[in-house]
Design an enzyme around this catalytic site. Structure first.
Site, mmCIF file in Angstrom:
data_model
loop_
_atom_site.group_PDB
_atom_site.id
_atom_site.type_symbol
_atom_site.label_atom_id
_atom_site.label_comp_id
_atom_site.label_asym_id
_atom_site.label_seq_id
_atom_site.Cartn_x
_atom_site.Cartn_y
_atom_site.Cartn_z
ATOM 1 N N SER A 1 -15.899 19.263 -19.928
ATOM 2 C CA SER A 1 -14.321 19.054 -20.200
ATOM 3 C C SER A 1 -14.532 20.242 -18.965
ATOM 4 C CB SER A 1 -14.095 19.596 -21.138
ATOM 5 O OG SER A 1 -13.181 19.699 -20.989
ATOM 6 N N LYS B 1 -18.187 22.189 -26.390
ATOM 7 C CA LYS B 1 -18.561 21.373 -24.596
ATOM 8 C C LYS B 1 -19.422 22.749 -24.340
ATOM 9 C CE LYS B 1 -16.667 17.437 -24.802
ATOM 10 N NZ LYS B 1 -17.447 16.838 -24.817
ATOM 11 N N TYR C 1 -12.504 22.280 -29.944
ATOM 12 C CA TYR C 1 -13.105 22.065 -28.898
ATOM 13 C C TYR C 1 -13.849 22.156 -28.094
ATOM 14 C CZ TYR C 1 -12.835 17.933 -25.883
ATOM 15 O OH TYR C 1 -13.473 16.822 -24.616
HETATM 16 P P1 NAD Z 1 -13.310 8.825 -27.239
HETATM 17 O O1 NAD Z 1 -12.391 9.192 -28.889
HETATM 18 O O2 NAD Z 1 -11.837 7.455 -26.742
HETATM 19 O O3 NAD Z 1 -14.020 8.210 -27.071
HETATM 20 C C1 NAD Z 1 -15.216 9.274 -28.970
HETATM 21 C C2 NAD Z 1 -16.368 8.085 -29.323
HETATM 22 O O4 NAD Z 1 -17.294 8.680 -29.851
HETATM 23 C C3 NAD Z 1 -15.708 7.349 -30.318
HETATM 24 O O5 NAD Z 1 -14.946 5.948 -30.732
HETATM 25 C C4 NAD Z 1 -15.824 8.122 -31.567
HETATM 26 O O6 NAD Z 1 -15.797 7.034 -32.317
HETATM 27 C C5 NAD Z 1 -17.090 8.408 -31.623
HETATM 28 N N1 NAD Z 1 -17.774 8.962 -31.771
HETATM 29 C C6 NAD Z 1 -17.308 10.434 -32.521
HETATM 30 N N2 NAD Z 1 -17.740 11.394 -33.688
HETATM 31 C C7 NAD Z 1 -19.796 10.030 -33.126
HETATM 32 C C8 NAD Z 1 -20.483 10.681 -34.261
HETATM 33 N N3 NAD Z 1 -20.630 11.885 -35.259
HETATM 34 N N4 NAD Z 1 -20.618 9.624 -34.428
HETATM 35 C C9 NAD Z 1 -20.841 8.201 -33.503
HETATM 36 N N5 NAD Z 1 -19.850 7.919 -32.711
HETATM 37 C C10 NAD Z 1 -18.828 9.184 -32.650
HETATM 38 O O7 NAD Z 1 -12.607 9.935 -26.628
HETATM 39 P P2 NAD Z 1 -12.878 9.907 -25.382
HETATM 40 O O8 NAD Z 1 -11.571 9.821 -24.429
HETATM 41 O O9 NAD Z 1 -13.898 8.501 -25.044
HETATM 42 O O10 NAD Z 1 -13.683 11.189 -24.531
HETATM 43 C C11 NAD Z 1 -15.030 9.977 -24.406
HETATM 44 C C12 NAD Z 1 -15.756 12.045 -24.265
HETATM 45 O O11 NAD Z 1 -14.975 13.146 -22.736
HETATM 46 C C13 NAD Z 1 -15.468 13.187 -25.143
HETATM 47 O O12 NAD Z 1 -17.130 13.385 -25.290
HETATM 48 C C14 NAD Z 1 -15.016 14.094 -25.265
HETATM 49 O O13 NAD Z 1 -15.113 15.242 -25.662
HETATM 50 C C15 NAD Z 1 -14.779 14.184 -23.410
HETATM 51 N N6 NAD Z 1 -14.188 14.229 -22.357
HETATM 52 C C16 NAD Z 1 -12.876 13.820 -23.059
HETATM 53 C C17 NAD Z 1 -11.374 14.068 -22.052
HETATM 54 C C18 NAD Z 1 -10.630 12.676 -22.249
HETATM 55 O O14 NAD Z 1 -9.113 13.134 -22.221
HETATM 56 N N7 NAD Z 1 -10.064 11.755 -22.846
HETATM 57 C C19 NAD Z 1 -10.900 15.268 -21.212
HETATM 58 C C20 NAD Z 1 -12.558 15.708 -21.108
HETATM 59 C C21 NAD Z 1 -14.039 15.283 -21.815
#
Ligand code: NAD
Ligand code: UDP
Length: 331
Positions: free
Chosen positions: A124, A154, A150
């Protein structure tokens, strides 16, 4: 390629899953469904005519994770799984460090013991922290004045990945530093649908547009920006997903980080006005006090990904809003 997608039923993972299948890759998804629904697999199948193999496994369960690697020989892991709510991470730091950092160590252990040496990690823009600059470039240091667990997970995971790459030169590791993903697949079948009151701008706007919430609070209109509201780099999630395809082609030994953003800053007020224009309806909003910890301006310098991965964002915030409206109308 045979690819294991962790967190593949989540918002970004499901969009990447679609692009991977469309490119001819064979994928398996592992997710504990803590923040996504099993029905996402039906939607992926509807869009691609392919249903990925699914493992309902928590990455904290090393034995179950090893079992997945015992049964399939993967070329690559794309690692999305993690918890991502900033405010929640301040309230529950141990849960965040465990779920995000420990589970990543488990994943890397399983990869190492099964000779899987390629990984793309969802990082991120938050790893840059507060450096008093508006536009982030990969040559900047990371981990500066990070304000929440959080963001620190990262940063810590990136440090672990760097050390792993030093210890074992056979590892090819790409960390993709996302800016602000918005929008959804143009079919409106996939999207972000958080329960309760969302923290992020676009999910909150969506709930106001559907009448589930009365009005948007714009956090601060006295920042040093043209209209006084904060600037962010909103990237269409389909562009972001395509960045992962480009990263696969760009894998090389060692640790490499890339910004995935548009390089174009948009203010909160500009986003509200764009939403009103595309939807043709007013979006109720009012100005509210600043949200603690918000940086006034944060956007990407995306040149490294453009030059080395031959990738750039094509879609606009208007495209994202249009697709968001399709998603809302499908709900
Ligand atoms: P999301 O919550 O929709 O998807 C994350 C998935 O991981 C979920 O389906 C959840 O059930 C699963 N999960 C969480 N912990 C787990 C575990 N211990 N074992 C198995 N599954 C697990 O989030 P997203 O928006 O799709 O984000 C995906 C990644 O991108 C994340 O790592 C997030 O930190 C990163 N990210 C997201 C954003 C954003 O704005 N959406 C920005 C920067 C980085
Ligand atoms: N924002 C807002 N009202 C909301 C949610 C967000 O005004 O209900 C603003 C927030 O202050 C920030 C921008 O929208 O300036 C993007 O916020 P988000 O939480 O989506 O992303 P981040 O701040 O983590 O980049």
């Amino acid at each position: 390629m045979k690819i294991l997608v962790t967190g593949g039923t989540g918002y970004i993972g499901s969009h990447v899953a679609v692009e991977l299948i469309n490119q001819g890759h064979t994928i398996e998804i592992v997710d504990n469904l803590s923040n996504s629904q099993i029905e996402v697999l039906d939607k992926i199948e509807q869009i691609t005519s392919t249903r990925p193999v699914f493992h309902e496994v928590d990455l904290l369960d090393q034995l179950a994770l090893d079992h997945i690697f015992d049964n399939t020989s993967f070329d690559l892991v794309i690692h999305f799984a993690g918890l991502k709510a900033v405010a929640e991470s301040i309230e529950q730091p141990l849960r965040y460090y465990d779920n995000n950092v420990t589970s990543t160590i488990n994943l890397l252990e399983s990869m190492q013991s099964h000779s899987v040496k390629n990984i793309i990690f969802s990082s991120s823009a938050t790893v840059y922290g507060d450096q008093g600059v508006d536009q982030c470039v990969e040559t900047m240091p990371t981990g500066i004045k990070l304000t929440n667990p959080y963001g620190k997970t990262k940063y810590m995971i990136e440090e672990i990945l760097k050390d792993l790459a030093i210890s074992n030169p056979e590892f090819s590791i790409i960390s993709l530093r996302y800016f602000n993903p918005i929008g959804n697949h143009t079919s409106g079948l996939l999207g972000e649908n958080p329960n309760g009151i969302p923290n992020n701008l676009m999910p909150y706007i969506m709930k106001v547009a559907t009448g589930e919430l009365p009005e948007l609070n714009i956090f601060g209109n006295d920042y040093d920006t043209e209209d006084g509201t904060c600037l962010r780099d909103y990237i269409h999630v389909v562009d972001l997903a395509k960045g992962h395809l480009a990263a696969i082609d760009g894998l090389k030994p060692g640790f490499t980080a890339y910004n995935l953003g548009t390089g174009r800053p948009t203010s909160v007020l500009e986003m509200v006005h764009a939403f009103e224009k595309v939807s043709g309806k007013p979006l109720p909003h009012k100005f509210a006090p600043r949200r603690p910890g918000d940086l006034p301006k944060l956007y990407a310098n995306p040149k490294k990904a453009e030059q080395e991965l031959k990738w750039h964002a094509n879609l606009t915030i208007e495209d994202a809003i249009k697709d968001t409206l399709t998603f809302i109308s499908n709900k």
